[in-house]
Design an enzyme around this catalytic site. Structure first.
Site, PDB file in Angstrom:
ATOM      1  N   ASN A 156       0.727  -1.094  -0.051  1.00 61.96           N
ATOM      2  CA  ASN A 156       0.571  -0.011  -0.073  1.00 61.96           C
ATOM      3  C   ASN A 156       0.726   1.360   0.092  1.00 61.96           C
ATOM      4  O   ASN A 156       0.495   2.270  -0.280  1.00 61.96           O
ATOM      5  CB  ASN A 156      -0.791   0.294   1.241  1.00 61.96           C
ATOM      6  CG  ASN A 156      -0.506  -0.119   2.662  1.00 61.96           C
ATOM      7  OD1 ASN A 156       0.409  -0.776   2.882  1.00 61.96           O
ATOM      8  ND2 ASN A 156      -1.319   0.005   3.147  1.00 61.96           N
ATOM      9  N   LYS A 179      12.201  -8.153   0.932  1.00 59.08           N
ATOM     10  CA  LYS A 179      10.860  -9.124  -0.256  1.00 59.08           C
ATOM     11  C   LYS A 179       9.631  -8.352  -0.201  1.00 59.08           C
ATOM     12  O   LYS A 179       9.022  -8.047   0.386  1.00 59.08           O
ATOM     13  CB  LYS A 179      10.687 -10.027   0.290  1.00 59.08           C
ATOM     14  CG  LYS A 179      10.577 -11.659  -0.494  1.00 59.08           C
ATOM     15  CD  LYS A 179       9.083 -11.014  -0.796  1.00 59.08           C
ATOM     16  CE  LYS A 179       8.290 -11.294   0.092  1.00 59.08           C
ATOM     17  NZ  LYS A 179       6.923 -11.073  -1.063  1.00 59.08           N
ATOM     18  N   GLY A 232       3.085  -5.291   7.371  1.00 60.10           N
ATOM     19  CA  GLY A 232       1.561  -6.120   6.709  1.00 60.10           C
ATOM     20  C   GLY A 232       0.645  -6.312   7.530  1.00 60.10           C
ATOM     21  O   GLY A 232      -0.042  -5.160   9.022  1.00 60.10           O
ATOM     22  N   SER A 233       0.261  -7.211   7.434  1.00 56.85           N
ATOM     23  CA  SER A 233      -1.220  -7.606   8.177  1.00 56.85           C
ATOM     24  C   SER A 233      -1.215  -8.836   9.772  1.00 56.85           C
ATOM     25  O   SER A 233       0.022  -8.996   9.760  1.00 56.85           O
ATOM     26  CB  SER A 233      -1.531  -8.487   8.125  1.00 56.85           C
ATOM     27  OG  SER A 233      -1.024  -9.832   7.296  1.00 56.85           O
ATOM     28  N   VAL A 236       0.264 -12.619   9.135  1.00 50.79           N
ATOM     29  CA  VAL A 236       1.644 -12.833   8.941  1.00 50.79           C
ATOM     30  C   VAL A 236       2.995 -11.757   9.822  1.00 50.79           C
ATOM     31  O   VAL A 236       3.714 -12.911  10.160  1.00 50.79           O
ATOM     32  CB  VAL A 236       1.859 -12.210   7.065  1.00 50.79           C
ATOM     33  CG1 VAL A 236       3.560 -12.466   7.199  1.00 50.79           C
ATOM     34  CG2 VAL A 236       0.576 -13.064   6.540  1.00 50.79           C
ATOM     35  N   GLY A 237       2.388 -11.543  10.514  1.00 50.14           N
ATOM     36  CA  GLY A 237       3.195 -10.458  11.856  1.00 50.14           C
ATOM     37  C   GLY A 237       3.446 -11.720  12.490  1.00 50.14           C
ATOM     38  O   GLY A 237       4.618 -11.411  13.056  1.00 50.14           O
ATOM     39  N   GLU A 254       4.846  -3.995  11.760  1.00 47.49           N
ATOM     40  CA  GLU A 254       3.860  -3.009  12.060  1.00 47.49           C
ATOM     41  C   GLU A 254       3.013  -4.051  11.579  1.00 47.49           C
ATOM     42  O   GLU A 254       2.652  -3.660  10.699  1.00 47.49           O
ATOM     43  CB  GLU A 254       4.783  -1.557  11.233  1.00 47.49           C
ATOM     44  CG  GLU A 254       5.830  -1.316  12.304  1.00 47.49           C
ATOM     45  CD  GLU A 254       5.407  -0.229  13.478  1.00 47.49           C
ATOM     46  OE1 GLU A 254       3.847   0.206  13.017  1.00 47.49           O
ATOM     47  OE2 GLU A 254       5.846  -0.037  13.809  1.00 47.49           O
ATOM     48  N   CYS A 288      -2.662   2.317   6.436  1.00 45.83           N
ATOM     49  CA  CYS A 288      -3.359   1.035   7.619  1.00 45.83           C
ATOM     50  C   CYS A 288      -3.289   2.436   8.823  1.00 45.83           C
ATOM     51  O   CYS A 288      -4.207   1.898   9.323  1.00 45.83           O
ATOM     52  CB  CYS A 288      -1.604   0.872   8.456  1.00 45.83           C
ATOM     53  SG  CYS A 288      -0.277   1.805   8.397  1.00 45.83           S
ATOM     54  N   GLU A 386      -9.594  -5.412  11.154  1.00 45.36           N
ATOM     55  CA  GLU A 386      -9.864  -4.807   9.801  1.00 45.36           C
ATOM     56  C   GLU A 386     -10.242  -5.187   8.531  1.00 45.36           C
ATOM     57  O   GLU A 386     -10.251  -5.956   8.058  1.00 45.36           O
ATOM     58  CB  GLU A 386      -7.818  -4.563  10.329  1.00 45.36           C
ATOM     59  CG  GLU A 386      -7.964  -3.502   9.416  1.00 45.36           C
ATOM     60  CD  GLU A 386      -6.143  -3.708   8.767  1.00 45.36           C
ATOM     61  OE1 GLU A 386      -5.438  -4.458   8.587  1.00 45.36           O
ATOM     62  OE2 GLU A 386      -5.140  -2.466   8.913  1.00 45.36           O
TER      63      GLU A 386
HETATM   64  P1  NAD Z   1       0.702  -9.031   4.224  1.00 48.63           P
HETATM   65  O1  NAD Z   1       0.869  -9.549   5.148  1.00 48.63           O
HETATM   66  O2  NAD Z   1      -0.754 -10.089   3.558  1.00 48.63           O
HETATM   67  O3  NAD Z   1       1.496  -8.742   3.077  1.00 48.63           O
HETATM   68  C1  NAD Z   1       2.766  -8.444   3.922  1.00 48.63           C
HETATM   69  C2  NAD Z   1       3.444  -8.934   2.839  1.00 48.63           C
HETATM   70  O4  NAD Z   1       4.266 -10.104   3.835  1.00 48.63           O
HETATM   71  C3  NAD Z   1       4.129  -9.159   2.064  1.00 48.63           C
HETATM   72  O5  NAD Z   1       5.099  -8.889   1.424  1.00 48.63           O
HETATM   73  C4  NAD Z   1       4.379 -10.942   1.464  1.00 48.63           C
HETATM   74  O6  NAD Z   1       4.202 -11.745   0.294  1.00 48.63           O
HETATM   75  C5  NAD Z   1       4.895 -10.575   2.989  1.00 48.63           C
HETATM   76  N1  NAD Z   1       4.189 -12.592   3.490  1.00 48.63           N
HETATM   77  C6  NAD Z   1       2.742 -13.162   3.258  1.00 48.63           C
HETATM   78  N2  NAD Z   1       3.419 -14.311   4.202  1.00 48.63           N
HETATM   79  C7  NAD Z   1       4.039 -14.603   4.690  1.00 48.63           C
HETATM   80  C8  NAD Z   1       4.716 -15.899   5.269  1.00 48.63           C
HETATM   81  N3  NAD Z   1       4.306 -16.323   5.794  1.00 48.63           N
HETATM   82  N4  NAD Z   1       6.293 -15.238   5.470  1.00 48.63           N
HETATM   83  C9  NAD Z   1       6.860 -14.225   5.320  1.00 48.63           C
HETATM   84  N5  NAD Z   1       6.363 -13.439   4.602  1.00 48.63           N
HETATM   85  C10 NAD Z   1       5.258 -12.770   3.906  1.00 48.63           C
HETATM   86  O7  NAD Z   1      -0.169  -7.705   4.152  1.00 48.63           O
HETATM   87  P2  NAD Z   1      -0.424  -6.367   2.229  1.00 48.63           P
HETATM   88  O8  NAD Z   1      -1.905  -7.195   2.417  1.00 48.63           O
HETATM   89  O9  NAD Z   1       0.641  -6.607   1.960  1.00 48.63           O
HETATM   90  O10 NAD Z   1      -0.441  -5.079   3.070  1.00 48.63           O
HETATM   91  C11 NAD Z   1      -1.915  -4.276   3.616  1.00 48.63           C
HETATM   92  C12 NAD Z   1      -1.827  -5.209   5.960  1.00 48.63           C
HETATM   93  O11 NAD Z   1      -0.328  -4.559   6.038  1.00 48.63           O
HETATM   94  C13 NAD Z   1      -2.442  -3.973   6.262  1.00 48.63           C
HETATM   95  O12 NAD Z   1      -3.322  -5.027   7.556  1.00 48.63           O
HETATM   96  C14 NAD Z   1      -2.111  -3.079   7.165  1.00 48.63           C
HETATM   97  O13 NAD Z   1      -2.966  -2.777   7.613  1.00 48.63           O
HETATM   98  C15 NAD Z   1      -0.785  -3.081   7.277  1.00 48.63           C
HETATM   99  N6  NAD Z   1       0.027  -2.084   6.615  1.00 48.63           N
HETATM  100  C16 NAD Z   1       0.653  -1.650   8.310  1.00 48.63           C
HETATM  101  C17 NAD Z   1       1.536  -0.515   8.307  1.00 48.63           C
HETATM  102  C18 NAD Z   1       2.133  -0.381   9.584  1.00 48.63           C
HETATM  103  O14 NAD Z   1       3.076   0.480   9.294  1.00 48.63           O
HETATM  104  N7  NAD Z   1       1.375  -0.135  11.270  1.00 48.63           N
HETATM  105  C19 NAD Z   1       1.492   0.216   7.339  1.00 48.63           C
HETATM  106  C20 NAD Z   1       0.885   0.233   5.683  1.00 48.63           C
HETATM  107  C21 NAD Z   1       0.023  -1.271   5.286  1.00 48.63           C
END
Ligand code: NAD
Length: 484
Positions: A156, A179, A232-233, A236-237, A254, A288, A386
């Protein structure tokens, strides 16, 4: 909205472009027109991940040995290389992730600022002198880089999030394997091109493409990787944190938010309505920090919702290349389907929904009409999950205590804002709100690039990002005592 030819991407390792050994591909499509394939993204393998980690480890000693001013010079040049291609990068961002062009241009400018800022950080002090117990001894602390840092990023903020991790990592002497998300891979490839054009030495910054579950997971297993910074989400985090903890490598995650605006009876209602509409609906609610809940004092609720409606309806919905566009599409059909299903599951009571223009510009995109619903049960789906789309849930508060209780009543803790003219109310809220980004009379989204960024509770783990806070994560401390 079809935007041109699809680029076939390669990993960027050791300043060279390399095919993945898998010969499997993921299509990266334009969310405004899903017939337009922006890039074919290689499905990386564990071997590709190992090659990237090896290149970063090989580059580390020489990069670490550079002086801070020399690393600063590289970061300045990288910022300039991005500035040289600013309009192209913004146009690709609009096409690849559906970010309205005005915000896309803003994000590219922010990237230049981030690199300039961390060029400055590279020449600041890296330790403290500490009085010693032994007479005549000199005691001090030194901050040192960690080594190879892996970065796993979402789509995003496809340039700013990678860069607000990469820039401090490099400033303090680490090397990096990035990545990026599958759906923002083309922009990550362009970022690598700008790094090479700026003369960032081979192996210092590497980019690895593919799915998170495969190549994302593989990079965390590489023995050279000493830390991981993830955005990310939440699901996954949590997985990444568990893997990093098991390997005893440093991590920061994050994650998501259920960000809230509180509107008090004494608020400037026009301002509150306008900034709530912007925070909830711009970029289709896919920040986010986007506002997904609004808690309104009963006495001003009708007036606030009336003004909110007119503000939401005045936000232009694409096409994203139009400088007036504010809303744009959702990133994927899967996201569209999951938000639709969530509203159905929650039995959401609509307050109002905007309409998507009926022209051909919108018929092949993942557009979702901005929607405001009653929040209902404070423990229910609309208060807790969310959705990551242009959906705002409205709750009614009896008084200030009730408003803060509702605002704090989620597992997330990223961003919040209150609209009030009363200083006492504002100060009490600042004290009691449990989020990392606190606003008074402002939008919940965005943060200055030189200010610490991150959440509390389920929104984050590890130290904050951005500004001087980033030094905590990307360095470790050595305590030195020199005796006569
Ligand atoms: P996502 O968690 O689906 O993916 C994020 C990253 O993780 C991608 O590169 C993905 O390929 C990787 N990933 C997925 N599964 C994995 C695994 N098992 N092991 C290692 N890496 C893996 O998130 P998204 O859909 O790309 O982004 C949206 C999310 O990100 C929302 O929840 C949003 O709130 C969050 N976000 C948070 C912030 C913040 O700073 N707090 C900022 C932007 C987005």
């Amino acid at each position: 909205m079809t935007g041109g030819t699809a680029r076939r991407l390669q990993h960027f390792i050791d300043n060279g472009w390399r095919d993945s050994e898998t010969d499997r591909w993921i299509d990266d499509v334009n969310p405004s027109d899903v017939r337009d394939v922006v890039a074919h993204v290689p499905e990386g393998s564990a071997d590709d991940a190992r090659a990237a980690a090896t290149a970063a480890a090989k580059a580390f000693p020489a990069w670490r040995a550079l002086t801070g001013p020399a690393r600063a010079e590289h970061l300045y040049k990288w910022g300039a290389a991005i500035g040289d291609r600013a309009e192209e990068l913004a146009q690709v961002m609009a096409r690849e992730v559906g970010k309205p062009i005005g915000e896309a241009r803003g994000e590219v400018s922010r990237c230049v600022v981030i690199l300039r800022y961390y060029a400055g950080e590279a020449v600041r002090q890296i330790g403290d002198v500490i009085p010693a117990q032994s007479p005549g001894a000199l005691q001090f602390s030194l901050r040192e880089p960690l080594g190879v840092v892996a970065m796993i990023t979402p789509w995003n903020f496809p340039l700013a999030i990678p860069l607000w991790k990469v820039a401090p990592a490099l400033a303090f002497g680490n090397t990096v394997v990035l990545k990026p998300a599958e759906s923002s891979s083309y922009l990550a490839a362009l970022l690598a091109e700008t790094a090479a054009a700026a003369g960032i030495p081979a192996g210092v910054f590497n980019v690895l493409f593919g799915a998170g579950a495969t190549v994302g997971a593989a990079i965390l297993e590489a023995p050279e990787v000493r830390a991981v910074s993830f955005t990310g989400s939440g699901a996954v985090g949590a997985r990444i944190a568990a893997t990093a903890a098991a390997r005893n490598i440093r991590y920061q995650t994050e994650m998501g938010g259920k960000n809230v605006v509180i509107v008090m009876p004494d608020a400037d209602i026009a301002k509150a309505a306008s900034l709530t509409a912007a925070g909830a609906m711009r970029y289709a609610g896919q920040k986010c920090t986007a506002t997904s809940r609004v808690v309104v004092a009963r006495s001003v609720e009708d007036e606030f919702l009336r003004q909110l409606r007119s503000q939401v309806e005045s936000l232009p919905i694409g096409p994203v290349t139009d400088p007036k566009a504010a809303v744009g599409p959702l990133i994927s059909r899967a996201s569209h389907d999951s938000i639709t299903a969530a509203l159905k599951d929650a039995n959401a009571e609509s307050i109002f929904t905007s309409s998507i223009p009926s022209s051909a510009d919108f018929s092949n995109g993942n557009f979702f009409a901005p929607t405001v619903v009653r929040g209902g049960d404070p423990d229910g789906l609309l208060a807790q999950r969310e959705l990551f789309g242009p959906v705002l849930a409205a709750f009614t508060a009896d008084d200030a205590d009730h408003a803060i209780e509702l605002a704090n009543g989620t597992a997330y803790g990223l961003s919040a804002s209150i609209f009030t003219r009363d200083l006492r109310t504002a100060l009490d809220y600042i004290d009691r709100i449990h989020v990392g980004l606190v606003r008074v009379n402002g939008d919940t989204t965005g943060v200055d690039p030189h200010a610490p960024f991150g959440g509390m509770k389920g929104s984050s783990s590890g130290s904050r990002e951005q500004g001087p806070a980033a030094r905590e994560f990307y360095t470790e401390i050595k305590t030195v005592q020199v005796n006569p």
